[in-house]
Write an enzyme that holds these catalytic residues in place. Structure first.
Site, PDB file in Angstrom:
ATOM      1  N   SER A 159       1.934   3.488   7.327  1.00 37.86           N
ATOM      2  CA  SER A 159       1.739   2.187   6.689  1.00 37.86           C
ATOM      3  C   SER A 159       1.961   1.107   7.734  1.00 37.86           C
ATOM      4  O   SER A 159       2.991   1.100   8.412  1.00 37.86           O
ATOM      5  CB  SER A 159       2.729   1.984   5.542  1.00 37.86           C
ATOM      6  OG  SER A 159       2.792   0.599   5.214  1.00 37.86           O
TER       7      SER A 159
ATOM      8  N   HIS B  70      -2.406   4.006   6.314  1.00 35.66           N
ATOM      9  CA  HIS B  70      -2.170   3.567   4.932  1.00 35.66           C
ATOM     10  C   HIS B  70      -2.184   2.043   4.907  1.00 35.66           C
ATOM     11  O   HIS B  70      -1.374   1.411   5.585  1.00 35.66           O
ATOM     12  CB  HIS B  70      -0.822   4.120   4.487  1.00 35.66           C
ATOM     13  CG  HIS B  70      -0.382   3.779   3.093  1.00 35.66           C
ATOM     14  ND1 HIS B  70      -0.562   4.621   2.023  1.00 35.66           N
ATOM     15  CD2 HIS B  70       0.260   2.695   2.603  1.00 35.66           C
ATOM     16  CE1 HIS B  70      -0.052   4.055   0.940  1.00 35.66           C
ATOM     17  NE2 HIS B  70       0.447   2.890   1.262  1.00 35.66           N
TER      18      HIS B  70
ATOM     19  N   ASP C  94      -1.767  -1.368   2.781  1.00 30.59           N
ATOM     20  CA  ASP C  94      -1.192  -1.924   1.557  1.00 30.59           C
ATOM     21  C   ASP C  94      -1.811  -3.276   1.223  1.00 30.59           C
ATOM     22  O   ASP C  94      -1.536  -4.267   1.911  1.00 30.59           O
ATOM     23  CB  ASP C  94       0.322  -2.081   1.709  1.00 30.59           C
ATOM     24  CG  ASP C  94       1.019  -0.736   1.821  1.00 30.59           C
ATOM     25  OD1 ASP C  94       1.685  -0.501   2.852  1.00 30.59           O
ATOM     26  OD2 ASP C  94       0.857   0.068   0.888  1.00 30.59           O
TER      27      ASP C  94
ATOM     28  N   MET D  87      -2.028  -6.353  -1.276  1.00 30.44           N
ATOM     29  CA  MET D  87      -1.220  -6.987  -2.327  1.00 30.44           C
ATOM     30  C   MET D  87      -1.813  -8.358  -2.659  1.00 30.44           C
ATOM     31  O   MET D  87      -2.175  -9.096  -1.746  1.00 30.44           O
ATOM     32  CB  MET D  87       0.226  -7.134  -1.863  1.00 30.44           C
ATOM     33  CG  MET D  87       0.875  -5.817  -1.457  1.00 30.44           C
ATOM     34  SD  MET D  87       2.569  -6.027  -0.916  1.00 30.44           S
ATOM     35  CE  MET D  87       2.939  -4.395  -0.293  1.00 30.44           C
TER      36      MET D  87
ATOM     37  N   HIS E 213      -4.163   1.343  -0.451  1.00 34.45           N
ATOM     38  CA  HIS E 213      -3.224   1.327  -1.593  1.00 34.45           C
ATOM     39  C   HIS E 213      -3.318  -0.065  -2.217  1.00 34.45           C
ATOM     40  O   HIS E 213      -2.819  -1.037  -1.663  1.00 34.45           O
ATOM     41  CB  HIS E 213      -1.813   1.617  -1.067  1.00 34.45           C
ATOM     42  CG  HIS E 213      -0.744   1.564  -2.113  1.00 34.45           C
ATOM     43  ND1 HIS E 213       0.597   1.540  -1.792  1.00 34.45           N
ATOM     44  CD2 HIS E 213      -0.809   1.509  -3.473  1.00 34.45           C
ATOM     45  CE1 HIS E 213       1.304   1.476  -2.923  1.00 34.45           C
ATOM     46  NE2 HIS E 213       0.482   1.456  -3.943  1.00 34.45           N
TER      47      HIS E 213
ATOM     48  N   MET F  62      -2.336  -2.788  -4.624  1.00 34.20           N
ATOM     49  CA  MET F  62      -1.310  -3.338  -5.516  1.00 34.20           C
ATOM     50  C   MET F  62      -1.850  -4.684  -5.994  1.00 34.20           C
ATOM     51  O   MET F  62      -1.346  -5.745  -5.623  1.00 34.20           O
ATOM     52  CB  MET F  62       0.016  -3.458  -4.763  1.00 34.20           C
ATOM     53  CG  MET F  62       0.684  -2.115  -4.540  1.00 34.20           C
ATOM     54  SD  MET F  62       1.874  -2.111  -3.189  1.00 34.20           S
ATOM     55  CE  MET F  62       0.778  -1.810  -1.799  1.00 34.20           C
TER      56      MET F  62
ATOM     57  N   MET G  79       5.609   6.552  -5.965  1.00 34.36           N
ATOM     58  CA  MET G  79       6.323   5.476  -5.296  1.00 34.36           C
ATOM     59  C   MET G  79       7.831   5.770  -5.278  1.00 34.36           C
ATOM     60  O   MET G  79       8.436   5.969  -6.339  1.00 34.36           O
ATOM     61  CB  MET G  79       6.080   4.131  -5.991  1.00 34.36           C
ATOM     62  CG  MET G  79       4.644   3.672  -5.972  1.00 34.36           C
ATOM     63  SD  MET G  79       3.966   3.485  -4.315  1.00 34.36           S
ATOM     64  CE  MET G  79       5.068   2.273  -3.591  1.00 34.36           C
TER      65      MET G  79
ATOM     66  N   ASP H  12       5.309   7.461  -1.183  1.00 40.55           N
ATOM     67  CA  ASP H  12       5.251   6.176  -0.489  1.00 40.55           C
ATOM     68  C   ASP H  12       6.506   5.342  -0.740  1.00 40.55           C
ATOM     69  O   ASP H  12       6.797   5.003  -1.873  1.00 40.55           O
ATOM     70  CB  ASP H  12       4.012   5.411  -0.989  1.00 40.55           C
ATOM     71  CG  ASP H  12       3.762   4.114  -0.239  1.00 40.55           C
ATOM     72  OD1 ASP H  12       2.977   3.288  -0.742  1.00 40.55           O
ATOM     73  OD2 ASP H  12       4.342   3.944   0.848  1.00 40.55           O
TER      74      ASP H  12
END
Ligand code: DX5
Ligand code: ZN
Length: 229
Positions: free
Chosen positions: A8, A33, A35, A37, A66, A68, A140, A177
Site C-alpha cells: 500500500s 495496493h 487506496d 478515499m 481499494h 473507500m 480489514m 489489509d
C-alpha cells in the site's frame, strides 16, 4: 500457496511515485495496493483514477484498487479504464444489493478481479449474497481511512471465514489489509491468508523494505504452518 505481498503506497512519498515504484519492485513486492478515499465514506481524501493510470504507466505489477468511496457503481468504469487489475469496494456502502452485484459483474465482465472489503464492525455474513461474483474478499484489520494504525488481531479469524465462503474456487483470494508487518503477519498466516497488504511497515525510516517483504512472507507462511494458538 505462497503468501503474496501487496504494497500500500498510502504513506509513501507522493512527490516521487517513480522512485517509490522502483523501490517496491526492487523489494520484491508482488502487487501494488492503491487506496482511493473520497472524504465521505471515510474521513480522508487520497486520489482518483488519474493516479491509478499513472501507476499503470510506471509498472507492470498487478494493481489492486481499494475503493473507500460511497458510490462505487458511479465510478467503477473510470477505474477499469485506468488499468486496475482488481477493484474492491466496501460491502457497507449505501447502495442496493442489486447495484452492488451489478458493479461486481461489470468488473468481472472486464476480466478484472472483483472484490468486497469488510470493515471491523461488519460480519462476514454480509458478503454471502455476493460470493459467486467475487474473486477477492478483503478483511480489514484496521478501521478504513488511514495508514499506520494498530493491527486488530481480533479480526484475523474472519480470514478463515472468508476462505470458507470462497471455497476452493480457482483464482479467488483472501486479502488482509491494515497494520500488517513482519510482527503481525504470523497471526494472519495462521488463518490462511493469500495476500498481505503492507503499507507503513515498508516506508518506515530505518526499515529495509526488501527485508520486510521477505520477513512478512516467511512469518505468514510460518503462521500457516504452526496454526492457531
Ligand atoms: C487503510 C488502508 C490500508 C493502509 C495500510 O484504510 O486501506 O491499505 O494503507 O497501511 P498500514 O499497513 O500502514 O496499515
Ligand atoms: Zn487498503
Amino acid at each position: 500457496m505462497a503468501v503474496a505481498v501487496a504494497a500500500s503506497i498510502l504513506t509513501a512519498d507522493f512527490g516521487n511515485l517513480y522512485r517509490v515504484v522502483r523501490k517496491l519492485e526492487r523489494a520484491g513486492v508482488d502487487r501494488v495496493h492503491l487506496d482511493v478515499m473520497d472524504g465521505h465514506f471515510v474521513p480522508n481524501i487520497t486520489f482518483g483514477p488519474d493516479v491509478v493510470a499513472a501507476f499503470r504507466r510506471l509498472t507492470s505489477l498487478p494493481l489492486d484498487v481499494h475503493l473507500m468511496i460511497s458510490e462505487p457503481a458511479r465510478y467503477v468504469s473510470r477505474f477499469l479504464d485506468a488499468g486496475s487489475d482488481s477493484i474492491t469496494f466496501h460491502v457497507e456502502v449505501d447502495e442496493a444489493d442489486d447495484v452492488k452485484l451489478d458493479t461486481l459483474e461489470r468488473i468481472g465482465a472486464a476480466r478484472r478481479q472483483p472484490g468486497l472489503a469488510v470493515s471491523p464492525e461488519t460480519s462476514m455474513d454480509a458478503v454471502r449474497p455476493f460470493v459467486d461474483a467475487l474473486g477477492i474478499i478483503m478483511v480489514m484489520t484496521v478501521q478504513p481511512g488511514f495508514g499506520g494504525q494498530r493491527f486488530m488481531a481480533e479480526q484475523a479469524p474472519k480470514i478463515a471465514e472468508a476462505r470458507k465462503l470462497l471455497g476452493n474456487r480457482p483464482g479467488t483470494a483472501v486479502h488482509v489489509d491494515g497494520g500488517v508487518s513482519s510482527e503481525t503477519a504470523p497471526v494472519v498466516g495462521q488463518h490462511g491468508v493469500d495476500v498481505c497488504v503492507v503499507g507503513s511497515a515498508l516506508f518506515q525510516r530505518g526499515r529495509d523494505a526488501a527485508h520486510e517483504v521477505q520477513a512478512v512472507k516467511r512469518a505468514a507462511a510460518t503462521g500457516a504452518v504452526t496454526g492457531p494458538a
